[in-house]
Scaffold this motif. Structure first.
Motif, short mmCIF file in Angstrom:
data_model
loop_
_atom_site.label_atom_id
_atom_site.label_comp_id
_atom_site.label_asym_id
_atom_site.label_seq_id
_atom_site.Cartn_x
_atom_site.Cartn_y
_atom_site.Cartn_z
N PRO A 30 7.38 -0.53 0.17
CA PRO A 30 8.01 -1.78 0.62
C PRO A 30 8.48 -1.76 2.07
O PRO A 30 8.71 -2.83 2.64
CB PRO A 30 9.20 -1.94 -0.33
N ALA A 31 8.59 -0.57 2.68
CA ALA A 31 9.03 -0.52 4.07
C ALA A 31 8.03 -1.22 4.99
O ALA A 31 8.40 -1.68 6.09
CB ALA A 31 9.22 0.93 4.51
N LEU A 32 6.76 -1.35 4.59
CA LEU A 32 5.75 -2.03 5.40
C LEU A 32 5.72 -3.53 5.16
O LEU A 32 5.11 -4.27 5.94
CB LEU A 32 4.35 -1.46 5.08
N ILE A 33 6.35 -3.97 4.08
CA ILE A 33 6.21 -5.35 3.65
C ILE A 33 7.25 -6.22 4.35
O ILE A 33 8.40 -5.81 4.56
CB ILE A 33 6.39 -5.47 2.12
N LEU A 34 6.86 -7.45 4.72
CA LEU A 34 7.81 -8.39 5.28
C LEU A 34 8.91 -8.68 4.25
O LEU A 34 8.65 -8.74 3.04
CB LEU A 34 7.12 -9.70 5.67
N ASP A 35 10.13 -8.87 4.75
CA ASP A 35 11.27 -9.05 3.85
C ASP A 35 11.03 -10.16 2.83
O ASP A 35 11.39 -10.02 1.65
CB ASP A 35 12.53 -9.38 4.67
N ALA A 36 10.41 -11.27 3.28
CA ALA A 36 10.22 -12.42 2.38
C ALA A 36 9.28 -12.09 1.24
O ALA A 36 9.32 -12.74 0.18
CB ALA A 36 9.71 -13.62 3.16
N ASP A 37 8.39 -11.08 1.41
CA ASP A 37 7.37 -10.79 0.40
C ASP A 37 7.72 -9.58 -0.47
O ASP A 37 6.99 -9.28 -1.43
CB ASP A 37 6.02 -10.54 1.08
N ARG A 38 8.80 -8.86 -0.16
CA ARG A 38 9.14 -7.67 -0.94
C ARG A 38 9.43 -8.00 -2.40
O ARG A 38 8.99 -7.26 -3.29
CB ARG A 38 10.33 -6.96 -0.30
N PRO A 39 10.17 -9.07 -2.71
CA PRO A 39 10.38 -9.39 -4.14
C PRO A 39 9.08 -9.61 -4.89
O PRO A 39 8.98 -9.26 -6.08
CB PRO A 39 11.23 -10.67 -4.08
N ARG A 40 8.08 -10.15 -4.23
CA ARG A 40 6.79 -10.38 -4.89
C ARG A 40 6.14 -9.06 -5.26
O ARG A 40 5.63 -8.89 -6.37
CB ARG A 40 5.89 -11.19 -3.95
N LEU A 41 6.14 -8.10 -4.31
CA LEU A 41 5.56 -6.79 -4.60
C LEU A 41 6.35 -6.09 -5.70
O LEU A 41 5.77 -5.50 -6.63
CB LEU A 41 5.53 -5.94 -3.33
N THR A 42 7.67 -6.15 -5.61
CA THR A 42 8.50 -5.49 -6.63
C THR A 42 8.21 -6.04 -8.02
O THR A 42 8.10 -5.29 -8.99
CB THR A 42 9.99 -5.67 -6.29
N ALA A 43 8.07 -7.37 -8.12
CA ALA A 43 7.80 -7.98 -9.42
C ALA A 43 6.44 -7.56 -9.96
O ALA A 43 6.29 -7.26 -11.16
CB ALA A 43 7.88 -9.50 -9.30
N MET A 44 5.42 -7.49 -9.08
CA MET A 44 4.08 -7.09 -9.53
C MET A 44 4.08 -5.65 -10.04
O MET A 44 3.51 -5.33 -11.09
CB MET A 44 3.07 -7.26 -8.40
N VAL A 45 4.72 -4.75 -9.28
CA VAL A 45 4.74 -3.34 -9.67
C VAL A 45 5.54 -3.15 -10.95
O VAL A 45 5.13 -2.40 -11.85
CB VAL A 45 5.31 -2.49 -8.52
N THR A 46 6.68 -3.83 -11.06
CA THR A 46 7.50 -3.71 -12.26
C THR A 46 6.75 -4.19 -13.50
O THR A 46 6.76 -3.53 -14.55
CB THR A 46 8.80 -4.52 -12.09
N ASP A 47 6.07 -5.35 -13.39
CA ASP A 47 5.29 -5.86 -14.53
C ASP A 47 4.19 -4.89 -14.92
O ASP A 47 3.86 -4.74 -16.10
CB ASP A 47 4.69 -7.22 -14.18
N CYS A 48 3.61 -4.23 -13.92
CA CYS A 48 2.52 -3.29 -14.21
C CYS A 48 3.05 -2.05 -14.91
O CYS A 48 2.48 -1.60 -15.92
CB CYS A 48 1.81 -2.92 -12.91
N LEU A 49 4.14 -1.47 -14.40
CA LEU A 49 4.64 -0.21 -14.94
C LEU A 49 5.37 -0.39 -16.27
O LEU A 49 5.27 0.46 -17.15
CB LEU A 49 5.57 0.45 -13.92
#
Length: 474
Positions: A142-161
């Motif tokens: 997430p350090a590479l991700i724009l702040d506005a898009d970090r929740p989107r990545l977090t949600a995708m990874v959480t749903d996957c794991l």
């Protein structure tokens, strides 16, 4: 190597048949790719198999886009929806990483048991990182991700794991070179024999240029839709203004309304084949206070509501000056001054005739306009024009007048240019004169107008035109 179409097939707008063929090819290709994906081994333990299957998914995604775009090319732009605002923090895309498609598709696997990560070299290039550096863990990504898009990545990874859901989404990254890129991520969890998640693999693709081109398509589509709406609105206004200004009478009209020696009048407006072209053509017939009749036709150059409003101004001036007693020549001279004094310069042609029923005398003048046609005894001729230049062409222009004495049964035809597509006024005059025999057997002026419409009305005219017929009653 030169393009295979550049030498033998110049670029041309695609026909509907060729687009249908491309759609069929794209759909066959989608079926083939889908068959390849189904035939691939579903071995989650083999990263290469997972990567190949993900590439098939990406290919199907792009082929779906291709199918949609070709359908739009065939059917035209779909109805416009409000365009979403650009995402905050987005910048114009930079130059995409060089190389083939594979250089913009990378793969990664994160082992949840050992907290180790494995990246392909292409993924380093996409993210703008040093290939010698260790791959980022899921916590570091997430350090590479724009702040506005970090929740989107977090949600995708959480749903996957947690819920073993596939990953399919996008986010924006800020590379070390300062470029903001859009990355599409697709992946799945890897489960052990008990159904627990042991690792997560993913394929990441730089789709910045693709999204930029898609936004360009949406923006140009919206711009096209707005242009169409503007044209439709302008045309509606022009039509309404034209209908409000031109004489409302239909069929035949007799002027003057009192007295035995009258003119049987009929007119018709012939629109251009292109329905958006509403021009400045007019026709008019007006009974004057002294019992004379004013006949006029004219054409203001151009198209659109501004030209139609200019036509309305000229026609109103013609009526007002004629009611004040101006002769045709003086009337055109004042019209020329009026047009020359307008804020937006314009050119126009006009023909004004004043008919005195007591003597059956027609006095007329023209401003760069086709002369009246006189039909008598089954033959027709063009009246000799007095001097006159286009309205608005020069200041202080003088306009001559001509007179002709009419006889009972004579038929006078006034018209504007545009009757014959792609040809000058001479072609229209010749064909109108050829109608003399049919005019000779017509009972009313309206019958003569119908004859003109039958001859010219169904043709693919490039411009508007109108015709006015006046027949001297016995």
């Amino acid at each position: 190597m030169p393009s295979p179409i550049s030498a033998d097939r110049p670029a041309q707008p695609p026909g509907r048949g060729s687009v249908e063929a491309l759609i069929s090819q794209a759909r066959r290709l989608k079926g083939d790719v889908d068959a390849v994906r189904r035939d691939a081994r579903s071995d989650d333990s083999d990263p290469r198999e997972r990567w190949q299957r993900a590439l098939c998914d990406l290919a199907l995604l792009q082929l779906n886009d291709l199918d949609e775009h070709l359908a739009q090319l065939r059917d035209g732009p779909p109805p416009v929806a409000p365009a979403p605002a650009p995402p905050a923090g987005g910048t114009a895309p930079g130059r995409p990483p060089s190389g083939s498609l594979l250089s913009r598709v990378g793969s990664a696997e994160w082992n949840l048991l050992t907290d180790e990560a494995s990246w392909s070299g292409e993924l380093y290039q996409i993210l703008g990182l040093d290939p010698a550096a260790p791959p980022l863990t899921l916590d570091e990504l997430p350090a590479l991700i724009l702040d506005a898009d970090r929740p989107r990545l977090t949600a995708m990874v959480t749903d996957c794991l947690v819920d073993a859901k596939p990953i399919d989404g996008e986010f924006r990254i800020l590379r070390s070179d300062g470029l903001v890129r859009t990355v599409h991520m697709m992946g799945e969890p890897v489960l052990d024999a008990d159904g627990g998640t042991t690792s997560m693999w993913a394929v990441l693709r730089d789709v910045t240029e693709l999204r930029h081109r898609r936004r360009t398509v949406h923006e140009t589509r919206d711009s096209l839709q707005r242009h169409r709406q503007h044209v439709q609105t302008e045309r509606r206004l022009a039509v309404e203004l034209q209908e409000a200004v031109l004489p409302p009478w239909r069929g035949s009209l007799r002027l003057p309304r009192r007295g035995p020696q009258t003119l049987d009048l009929a007119a018709h407006y012939l629109p251009a084949a292109t329905t958006t072209l509403i021009g400045g053509d007019w026709y008019d017939a007006l009974e004057l206070s002294d019992g004379d009749t004013l006949l006029s036709v004219g054409d203001l150059t151009g198209h659109g509501v501004s030209v139609t409003s200019g036509m309305a101004m000229l026609l109103g001036a013609v009526r007002g000056m004629a009611m004040a007693g101006s002769g045709p020549g003086q009337l055109l001279a004042w019209l020329n001054q009026l047009l020359d004094a307008t804020v937006q310069p314009a050119l126009g042609s006009a023909l004004c005739c004043r008919y005195r029923p007591k003597t059956r005398t027609l006095t007329w003048a023209q401003a760069g306009h086709p002369a009246p046609l006189l039909f008598r005894g089954g033959t027709g001729r063009v009246l000799t024009s007095p001097d006159g230049v286009l309205l608005g062409a020069t200041s202080a222009a003088a306009y001559g007048q001509a007179e002709v004495t009419l006889e009972p049964g004579d038929l006078l035809l006034l018209h504007t240019d545009g009757l014959v597509p792609g040809q000058g006024g001479t072609a229209a005059v010749d064909r109108l004169l050829d109608l003399a025999a049919r005019f000779g057997t017509a009972r009313t002026a309206q019958d003569c107008v119908r004859t003109v419409v039958e001859e010219f009305g169904e043709r693919e005219r490039e411009d508007n035109a109108c015709v006015l017929v006046a027949q001297v009653t016995a």
